[in-house]
Write an enzyme that holds these catalytic residues in place. Structure first.
Site, PDB file in Angstrom:
ATOM      1  N   LYS A 184      -1.697 -80.378  32.240  1.00  9.84           N
ATOM      2  CA  LYS A 184      -1.313 -78.971  32.363  1.00  9.84           C
ATOM      3  C   LYS A 184      -2.232 -78.252  31.384  1.00  9.84           C
ATOM      4  O   LYS A 184      -2.098 -78.371  30.170  1.00  9.84           O
ATOM      5  CB  LYS A 184       0.161 -78.791  31.996  1.00  9.84           C
ATOM      6  CG  LYS A 184       0.824 -77.580  32.642  1.00  9.84           C
ATOM      7  CD  LYS A 184       0.336 -76.262  32.110  1.00  9.84           C
ATOM      8  CE  LYS A 184       0.971 -75.937  30.765  1.00  9.84           C
ATOM      9  NZ  LYS A 184       0.339 -74.728  30.162  1.00  9.84           N
ATOM     10  N   GLY A 241       1.700 -78.734  20.263  1.00 10.80           N
ATOM     11  CA  GLY A 241       2.004 -77.313  20.326  1.00 10.80           C
ATOM     12  C   GLY A 241       3.159 -76.956  19.420  1.00 10.80           C
ATOM     13  O   GLY A 241       3.383 -77.602  18.399  1.00 10.80           O
ATOM     14  N   ARG A 243       7.054 -76.173  18.008  1.00 14.24           N
ATOM     15  CA  ARG A 243       8.287 -76.939  17.976  1.00 14.24           C
ATOM     16  C   ARG A 243       9.189 -76.544  19.133  1.00 14.24           C
ATOM     17  O   ARG A 243       9.842 -77.393  19.728  1.00 14.24           O
ATOM     18  CB  ARG A 243       9.012 -76.727  16.646  1.00 14.24           C
ATOM     19  CG  ARG A 243      10.105 -77.760  16.444  1.00 14.24           C
ATOM     20  CD  ARG A 243      10.951 -77.517  15.224  1.00 14.24           C
ATOM     21  NE  ARG A 243      10.175 -77.512  13.988  1.00 14.24           N
ATOM     22  CZ  ARG A 243      10.740 -77.459  12.778  1.00 14.24           C
ATOM     23  NH1 ARG A 243      12.061 -77.414  12.677  1.00 14.24           N
ATOM     24  NH2 ARG A 243       9.997 -77.440  11.703  1.00 14.24           N
ATOM     25  N   ARG A 244       9.206 -75.231  19.448  1.00 17.82           N
ATOM     26  CA  ARG A 244      10.047 -74.786  20.548  1.00 17.82           C
ATOM     27  C   ARG A 244       9.588 -75.431  21.856  1.00 17.82           C
ATOM     28  O   ARG A 244      10.397 -75.939  22.636  1.00 17.82           O
ATOM     29  CB  ARG A 244       9.990 -73.253  20.662  1.00 17.82           C
ATOM     30  CG  ARG A 244      11.176 -72.678  21.393  1.00 17.82           C
ATOM     31  CD  ARG A 244      11.077 -71.166  21.494  1.00 17.82           C
ATOM     32  NE  ARG A 244       9.827 -70.800  22.163  1.00 17.82           N
ATOM     33  CZ  ARG A 244       9.481 -69.545  22.449  1.00 17.82           C
ATOM     34  NH1 ARG A 244      10.265 -68.549  22.077  1.00 17.82           N
ATOM     35  NH2 ARG A 244       8.346 -69.294  23.068  1.00 17.82           N
ATOM     36  N   GLY A 245       8.286 -75.426  22.088  1.00 16.18           N
ATOM     37  CA  GLY A 245       7.760 -76.028  23.308  1.00 16.18           C
ATOM     38  C   GLY A 245       8.020 -77.529  23.352  1.00 16.18           C
ATOM     39  O   GLY A 245       8.471 -78.067  24.368  1.00 16.18           O
ATOM     40  N   GLY A 246       7.780 -78.204  22.237  1.00 12.81           N
ATOM     41  CA  GLY A 246       7.952 -79.654  22.191  1.00 12.81           C
ATOM     42  C   GLY A 246       9.396 -80.080  22.386  1.00 12.81           C
ATOM     43  O   GLY A 246       9.682 -81.000  23.158  1.00 12.81           O
ATOM     44  N   GLU A 265       3.471 -83.420  19.275  1.00  6.16           N
ATOM     45  CA  GLU A 265       3.022 -83.178  17.910  1.00  6.16           C
ATOM     46  C   GLU A 265       3.275 -81.699  17.716  1.00  6.16           C
ATOM     47  O   GLU A 265       2.695 -80.862  18.405  1.00  6.16           O
ATOM     48  CB  GLU A 265       1.543 -83.574  17.834  1.00  6.16           C
ATOM     49  CG  GLU A 265       1.052 -83.770  16.445  1.00  6.16           C
ATOM     50  CD  GLU A 265       0.376 -82.523  15.987  1.00  6.16           C
ATOM     51  OE1 GLU A 265       1.109 -81.604  15.582  1.00  6.16           O
ATOM     52  OE2 GLU A 265      -0.854 -82.469  16.041  1.00  6.16           O
ATOM     53  N   CYS A 302      -3.148 -78.278  12.824  1.00  4.58           N
ATOM     54  CA  CYS A 302      -1.841 -78.918  12.641  1.00  4.58           C
ATOM     55  C   CYS A 302      -1.686 -79.373  11.195  1.00  4.58           C
ATOM     56  O   CYS A 302      -0.585 -79.481  10.683  1.00  4.58           O
ATOM     57  CB  CYS A 302      -1.716 -80.137  13.538  1.00  4.58           C
ATOM     58  SG  CYS A 302      -2.288 -79.867  15.212  1.00  4.58           S
TER      59      CYS A 302
END
Lengths: 507, 507
Positions: A184, A241, A243-246, A265, A302
């Protein structure tokens, strides 16, 4: 080079009909040439179905063929030439030197995994010979190898448009393990993604592999990515990416009929601990290194050092003074996207307005699409009392936590969430004290550094780019370095198999 | 030997005040001597706090000390003598021979892991030397080792009161990795658990290890076990039991502030595929082996062969005829608990009443606490249409699925959930056809066997006792064999460490 904006599925280009979006010039916010079509659910299914069909063939390619394929990807990326750098510069706002280095790293990763595949050690073959005379029961013949888990969904990262995107570390390690990959692409660099995606597609074709071995999808929102993780043919996820996405992907993966591992990560503020003697002897030198690491790539790493922890002393004052002197000379830099620049400004404003936080200095002010480095200071008690001060502000924002004594410093460490890295700055006389912390720090992060900063991440066998939650979703792994291949493998045992039925490697 | 019914926490015995329960004689349903107190939340916290305190010391024990400790546990278990066997027989209903064998296996596992620890390979040390002259940037010194993840919660299994309970495979591999262990004893064999728990406690003391290295809790319900998995000091979970129990623990673990891995070995019906030539040449011999494996230990094995898949033929009829002849001679056996015996009878009744299922034969009828083997038959289309026919009936129940042809057999395989084992019975002329299935079967199970049944599980380096969900919660691992140690480790990288600060193994 023409940008078609097409999805890459099954060796072909297809226009996605689920909305349209554009590559945006990071420095100006203006659209770049080419419009991109988002993937529909049918596109996602087409890609995963082909990946599943390709899986049985791809995972049983010979080690030599698979290694050659990884090298072919590197060759094709090289062959794109300067168009790739130019487009990536426009989309990411990152400077030429950085992107040329990142391209080198991307190709280097692919070649390193090719070497790893050729060596074949990742299969972790094990042999327990039979013993027909064993009492009370004969011992069977057992052989073990690790096999690929299945098709892998890879989410491109905004901050590494080459090294952690379409043909980046996740893709390279999944392909090395024998897993087809469905990428993606990150919407912050769709043109860069397309160029690299086409290079991978070419390598698939030239290597005579099933077309489903690789696919790349665009997504105008989050639906295609979510559908990808929910798809039963996808068996693992690589993500770099927010934290919300992960955590959103972790939730989707855990609620599937067959849950799958998500290697996300996510976020880290990478504490840097300054010890008394190091500060006493070379506070200014450390400050210079720190400001340089903090502002590198507009702080969009990161492993950006977002937290400095030290016991109050003249040395710490000297460190802060030096940073206060250096920062205003530090130029603002274009950030990856307008949204990231805005979020960074908001994060800095939150720190500025925080009652327990004092400003040390700002870097040189920039435009709407730029980020200026910022350094703040607070005391240990306030840091411990205000958990929000641990929230990552993605960009070049740092916070100094001043501790009363070594014991309070330990309390601060005890309150930290999981991290990717912890750096320690020590001189000879600090070693005993620093050694006592090692055990605690090992539980806090995946990589510990002495007298350095975490922003350089070697791609090598002993690298760990990982760490306890919430730095990553799964602290048992790394996303950088050769150990990353193990994320996409599982063991299978073969009992009393006749040679003709065994996989070649176990005969 | 006196049974105190006490919790074992911090090297001491403590009476649990959260309810009372008794060991139950499996064969009669009558209480055995000794009453057991359930752990309160405070008991759970006391155990995990001590485990956390012990962790830093225990995980840094020398490999020799840790290996000697594992061997000391084996020695102490041996020293319990026949009291252990007598109590385990009463509580589990399993016969003496089986339990003596299981005791040997338990001690053998501990000694095998001691050997594994001494060899030290599990640390997977990696060294990338520095290169100060590298361009454009010097290469740092990087070293990597795997460290213990933290205290581990182990849930005793009902069906292996010794080899997968208090000092069983999960405990042995977690201790080997350097993790303190808090055991939630299974309420089906509390006296057995206490005897073994005390042996471990003695070994901890004699080895001079922190008392928090091991604890054992009783639970009258599920609260203590749930609190254990939710406790922030617990960093991984080992479980063998029902799918309901395993998925409940997975949910708790994933909803923690810091999610942790759960290694749950849950349910499997272990398909056995009979190929045409094997059936043609030796249907009766295979049927004899099958009935013996099906009824072994009253069918209470994770690897019990609950599903036979074959294309209809004279050979399959001969197989079924032989099973129909053997089963009525097969005696009923005491099951592990009255509840398990009841659930087994209900599961058999569901199959009997299923409109698409026909009875082949029952074993000799037993009493309320016994289970009689049962074999049923259905056709492939019905099996595919009725997902509930895949539900594990824990005990000696088997289902034959008759397929029209090889293609329908493949469809059946395509509809199966993840399994621990798949067994194939083949003769020479079947090899080509069987080979074509290998790739599909590898995705279905953790262990593939030729001409055998999965009920014997070797404890060895090449064993995989694991498999895709829902056979286990995490198909990337095994709970039996030396590879099990890797479940409880994570990598840490050390960059530019002076020798004095490095762990000894990396100097």
């Amino acid at each position: 080079m023409t940008i078609s904006g097409n999805l890459l599925i099954g060796g072909k280009e297809t226009r996605g009909s689920n909305g349209e979006f554009f590559g945006i010039e990071a420095a100006t916010g203006q659209p770049l040439p080419g419009s991109f079509g988002g993937a529909t659910k049918a596109d996602v299914e087409a890609a995963t179905t082909l990946a599943w069909e390709a899986f049985d063939i791809y995972r049983e390619t010979s080690l030599e063929d698979r290694a050659a394929f990884l090298e072919a990807i590197a060759t094709e990326i090289d062959a794109i030439g300067d168009d790739l750098i130019v487009r990536a510069m426009a989309e990411s706002g990152l400077p030429r030197g950085r992107l040329e280095g990142e391209r080198g790293r991307t190709m280097g990763q692919l070649r390193l995994f090719a070497k790893e595949v050729r060596e074949g050690k990742f299969q972790e073959l094990r042999f327990d010979p039979a013993d027909p005379n064993r009492k009370p029961a004969p011992k069977p013949d057992l052989r073990l190898r690790h096999i690929a888990v299945g098709p892998v969904a890879v989410f491109g990262a905004s901050n590494f448009p080459l090294a952690f995107s379409v043909a980046g570390g996740d893709t390279a390690s999944a392909l090395a393990a024998g897993c087809p990959v469905v990428v993606k692409a990150h919407s912050a660099h769709p043109g860069t993604s397309e160029l690299v995606g086409r290079a991978v597609q070419k390598a698939v074709e030239k290597s005579g592999l099933p077309a489903g071995t690789f696919a790349m999808l665009f997504d105008t929102g989050i639906e295609a990515g979510q559908a990808l993780v929910a798809d039963p043919r996808i068996r693992a996820v690589g993500f770099t990416g927010s934290r919300r996405g992960g955590t959103a992907l972790m939730k989707i993966a855990s609620e599937r009929k067959q849950p799958i591992p998500v290697y996300a990560e996510m976020s880290s503020i990478n504490p840097v601990i300054l010890f008394p003697d190091a500060l006493k002897n070379r506070a200014e030198q450390i400050a210079t290194g720190f400001v340089s690491s903090l502002s590198l790539g507009a702080g969009q790493f990161c492993t950006n050092p977002g937290l400095i922890i030290a016991v109050g002393s003249d040395g710490l004052d000297a460190f802060i003074d030096k940073a206060r002197q250096l920062l205003p000379e530090t130029p603002a830099q274009t950030m990856l996207t307008g949204a990231i620049a805005k979020a960074y400004r908001e994060g800095v404003a939150r720190l500025e307005q925080h009652p327990e936080v004092r400003l040390v200095a700002h870097g040189r002010k920039g435009g709407d699409f730029e980020g200026a480095a910022s350094l703040f200071e607070t005391d240990a008690a306030s840091f411990i009392a205000h958990h929000e001060l641990q929230d990552e502000v993605f960009g070049a924002a740092g916070l100094v936590v001043r501790c009363r004594d070594a014991q309070e410093l330990e309390e601060v460490l005890g309150n930290l969430e999981g991290q990717l890295t912890v750096a320690l700055h020590v001189d000879e006389a600090d070693l005993a004290e620093a050694s006592c912390l090692r055990s605690k720090l090992e539980m806090l992060a995946g990589r510990l550094l002495i007298n350095g900063f975490g922003t350089g991440v070697e791609v090598s066998p002993a690298m760990v780019h990982g760490g306890p939650y919430p730095a990553t979703s799964d602290g048992r792994t790394t996303s950088v370095g050769t150990l990353a291949i193990y994320r996409f493998l599982r063991p299978v045992s073969y009992q009393d198999f006749p040679a003709s039925m065994l996989p070649h490697s176990l005969r």
